[in-house]
Scaffold this motif. Sequence first.
Motif, PDB file in Angstrom:
ATOM      1  N   GLN A  27       0.776  -0.868  -0.029  1.00 18.73           N
ATOM      2  CA  GLN A  27       0.088  -0.791  -0.176  1.00 18.73           C
ATOM      3  C   GLN A  27       0.674   1.414   0.642  1.00 18.73           C
ATOM      4  OE1 GLN A  27      -1.469   0.555   3.923  1.00 18.73           O
ATOM      5  NE2 GLN A  27      -1.933  -1.297   4.277  1.00 18.73           N
ATOM      6  N   SER A  28       0.049   2.187  -0.131  1.00 14.68           N
ATOM      7  CA  SER A  28       0.805   3.527  -0.312  1.00 14.68           C
ATOM      8  C   SER A  28       2.286   3.732   0.588  1.00 14.68           C
ATOM      9  CB  SER A  28       0.181   4.709  -0.724  1.00 14.68           C
ATOM     10  OG  SER A  28       0.975   5.392  -0.916  1.00 14.68           O
ATOM     11  N   ILE A  29       2.910   4.278   0.440  1.00 21.13           N
ATOM     12  CA  ILE A  29       3.802   4.810   1.294  1.00 21.13           C
ATOM     13  C   ILE A  29       4.381   6.055   1.348  1.00 21.13           C
ATOM     14  CG2 ILE A  29       4.478   2.176   2.071  1.00 21.13           C
ATOM     15  CD1 ILE A  29       7.681   2.467   1.239  1.00 21.13           C
ATOM     16  N   ASN A  30       4.226   6.983   0.949  1.00 18.76           N
ATOM     17  CA  ASN A  30       4.255   7.861   0.145  1.00 18.76           C
ATOM     18  C   ASN A  30       5.592   7.993   0.207  1.00 18.76           C
ATOM     19  OD1 ASN A  30       1.934   9.898   1.018  1.00 18.76           O
ATOM     20  ND2 ASN A  30       2.361   8.733   2.769  1.00 18.76           N
ATOM     21  N   ASN A  31       6.614   8.946  -0.082  1.00 23.67           N
ATOM     22  CA  ASN A  31       8.408   8.294  -0.168  1.00 23.67           C
ATOM     23  C   ASN A  31       8.595   8.079   1.517  1.00 23.67           C
ATOM     24  OD1 ASN A  31       8.412  10.725   1.008  1.00 23.67           O
ATOM     25  ND2 ASN A  31       9.118  12.247  -0.026  1.00 23.67           N
ATOM     26  N   TRP A  32       8.193   7.550   1.904  1.00 20.94           N
ATOM     27  CA  TRP A  32       8.830   6.770   3.478  1.00 20.94           C
ATOM     28  C   TRP A  32       9.941   5.745   3.218  1.00 20.94           C
ATOM     29  CZ3 TRP A  32       9.716  10.737   5.618  1.00 20.94           C
ATOM     30  CH2 TRP A  32       8.844  12.209   5.750  1.00 20.94           C
ATOM     31  N   LEU A  33      10.738   5.799   1.920  1.00 18.79           N
ATOM     32  CA  LEU A  33      10.919   4.512   1.805  1.00 18.79           C
ATOM     33  C   LEU A  33      12.708   4.561   2.192  1.00 18.79           C
ATOM     34  CD1 LEU A  33      10.887   1.662   0.352  1.00 18.79           C
ATOM     35  CD2 LEU A  33      12.373   2.855  -1.471  1.00 18.79           C
ATOM     36  N   PHE A  62      24.357   6.372  -6.747  1.00 16.97           N
ATOM     37  CA  PHE A  62      23.946   5.721  -5.741  1.00 16.97           C
ATOM     38  C   PHE A  62      22.970   6.858  -6.961  1.00 16.97           C
ATOM     39  CE2 PHE A  62      25.712   1.860  -4.449  1.00 16.97           C
ATOM     40  CZ  PHE A  62      27.032   1.967  -4.371  1.00 16.97           C
ATOM     41  N   SER A  63      20.944   6.194  -6.731  1.00 22.14           N
ATOM     42  CA  SER A  63      20.611   7.166  -6.963  1.00 22.14           C
ATOM     43  C   SER A  63      19.054   6.565  -6.337  1.00 22.14           C
ATOM     44  CB  SER A  63      20.665   7.648  -7.967  1.00 22.14           C
ATOM     45  OG  SER A  63      19.648   6.747  -8.794  1.00 22.14           O
ATOM     46  N   GLY A  64      18.172   7.176  -5.489  1.00 23.08           N
ATOM     47  CA  GLY A  64      16.695   6.789  -6.065  1.00 23.08           C
ATOM     48  C   GLY A  64      15.463   7.487  -6.225  1.00 23.08           C
ATOM     49  N   SER A  65      14.144   7.062  -7.041  1.00 26.72           N
ATOM     50  CA  SER A  65      13.522   7.312  -6.702  1.00 26.72           C
ATOM     51  C   SER A  65      11.895   6.222  -6.747  1.00 26.72           C
ATOM     52  CB  SER A  65      13.526   7.206  -8.559  1.00 26.72           C
ATOM     53  OG  SER A  65      13.346   6.311  -9.513  1.00 26.72           O
ATOM     54  N   GLY A  66      10.902   6.894  -7.083  1.00 24.73           N
ATOM     55  CA  GLY A  66       9.799   6.417  -7.019  1.00 24.73           C
ATOM     56  C   GLY A  66       8.884   6.878  -5.703  1.00 24.73           C
ATOM     57  N   SER A  67       7.636   6.836  -5.632  1.00 27.45           N
ATOM     58  CA  SER A  67       6.364   7.348  -4.982  1.00 27.45           C
ATOM     59  C   SER A  67       5.102   6.673  -4.883  1.00 27.45           C
ATOM     60  CB  SER A  67       6.109   8.636  -4.725  1.00 27.45           C
ATOM     61  OG  SER A  67       5.339   8.773  -5.961  1.00 27.45           O
TER      62      SER A  67
END
Lengths: 107, 118
Positions: A27-33, A62-67
């Motif tokens: 389920q949605s975790i906003n951007n809390w990853l 290193f890079s991260g993305s998503g929401s």
Amino acid sequence: DIQMTQSPSTLSASVGDRVTITCRASQSINNWLAWYQQKPGKAPKLLIYKASSLESGVPSRFSGSGSGTEFTLTISSLQPDDFAAYYCQHYDRYSPAFGQGTNLEIK
Amino acid sequence: QMQLVESGGGVVQPGMSLRLSCATSDNYIIHWVRDVPGKGLEWVAAISSDGHSKYYADSVKDRFTISRDNSKNTVYLQMSSLRAEDEAVYYCARGVYSSGRCDVFDMWGQGTMVSVSS
């Protein structure tokens, strides 16, 4: 509880390759990853938090993305030191949970 | 110097108890995370800096108790009714960059091994 699913479980690549690991939340975790690197016999090391914020001292390859529910970790040009296990972790609420991990191995 | 040092691991029989300690250099928010052989990382428990708020994974609720003694800069994990599936390397970790409800772990101890075997 929120479940985290990573893919692939194992990734074979060569030095210099660009690689991407995917993490999906139930389920949605906003951007809390967050993303961690772990080497055998060692504690995990924080790489990325809040989906795309690079932890201090972590190389810029290193890079991260998503929401929401879908996130990616990208390593732009693999270095020999990068072959390790990688875990995503949500911290949207208790209980925080990790993905099952991705083993990045040398091809 | 910021650091976390775990101690107290060992070999115990199923149903027995064990207490882990995490010595800290300050009164941080502390989490316990375990690395289960062949399965990966699993969050176990957390305690606020003042000790008033505590959180547990469903898998350990009612069997494990987290506590702290800030006069000793030490966090404890009392584990009882241990099972084979509790066997793991246990890490304590500092919680930071809060979402307002939970944390990321930026500093980890070296880990302590808990083996559960008859």
